[in-house]
Design a protein around this motif. Structure first.
Motif: not given
Length: 246
Positions: A99-128
């Motif tokens: 399975t694949v997951v999105t951890p709270d942090k990746l290599g010590g980096r927190s999730k980016n919550t900027e609206a534009g970037l969040t939407k783009m990554s979410s749209d591609d995940a839906i296409r998958l």
């Protein structure tokens, strides 16, 4: 006979005023932050490759049914007594559950919550989700443009993905950018499978794309402001945080 509509006495002043009125300015085009422009070069081509991958799977022949194959196996005749003995199936190791997951942090980096970037990554995940037999999809940005530690994760868990799709994924992810180093095979890490990384430049900034493919998943991690050598060294650890095997 219809009477003409009375014209107001000040009609000349009325039309003169309209002619003198300034033409409204056209609407301004949307303004994208530099962060979003750089990210779009990687994310938008991924939308294309997802459709290509789904088409490849749709055209591929169906997988054989193991149960049907077993039923068609001929009986083995024992010569000395002439009794047909059934063929015993070869013991196989239990299939890995991926399975694949999105951890709270990746290599010590927190999730980016900027609206534009969040939407783009979410749209591609839906296409998958169009991938046959898909069981999980993820899309997420981590880190920030300000600290120059931005990461993009896009992955899907699904069995039977054709090996050629990894090259398509990496190549298309760098479309629109200046490719500095073409896709190169790198260490896939303890999870195995195949891994490749490419290096490109977007507005003068380095972006390295590392992707993997194994029997249960496909995915990529985009390392912004990072060269291929550094990205490929960090990639196995970041992949292990996203892909989980049991």
């Amino acid at each position: 006979m219809t009477e003409p509509t009375p014209t107001p006495p000040n009609w000349q002043d009325f039309y003169a005023a309209r002619a003198a009125a300034p033409t409204p300015a056209p609407p301004r085009p949307p303004v994208f932050t530099r962060n979003r422009i750089i990210a779009m070069v990687i994310v938008v081509p991924v939308m294309i490759v997802v459709g290509r991958m789904v088409a490849d799977w749709a055209l591929s022949p169906p997988e054989p049914d193991p149960a049907a194959q077993q039923q068609r196996q001929p009986a083995v005749t024992v010569p000395d007594i002439g009794i047909a003995a059934p063929v015993s199936p070869t013991p196989t190791a239990p299939a890995r559950k991926v399975t694949v997951v999105t951890p709270d942090k990746l290599g010590g980096r927190s999730k980016n919550t900027e609206a534009g970037l969040t939407k783009m990554s979410s749209d591609d995940a839906i296409r998958l989700n169009g991938i046959p037999k898909v069981t999980a999809t993820v899309g997420q940005f981590y880190g920030s443009n300000g600290r120059k530690d931005l990461l993009l994760v896009l992955a899907a868990a699904a069995p039977g993905i054709a090996a050629s799709n990894l090259d398509v994924l990496i190549t298309n992810a760098t479309t629109g950018a200046e490719v500095v180093k073409p896709p190169t095979t790198v260490d896939a890490g303890p999870l195995g499978g195949t891994a490749k990384c490419a290096e490109a430049k977007v507005q003068g900034n380095l972006v390295s794309i590392c992707g993997w493919l194994d029997e249960g998943s496909i995915g990529l991690i985009g390392f912004y402001y990072v060269g291929l050598d550094k990205a490929s060294a960090e990639f196995p650890a970041r992949r292990a945080e996203v892909e989980k095997v049991s």
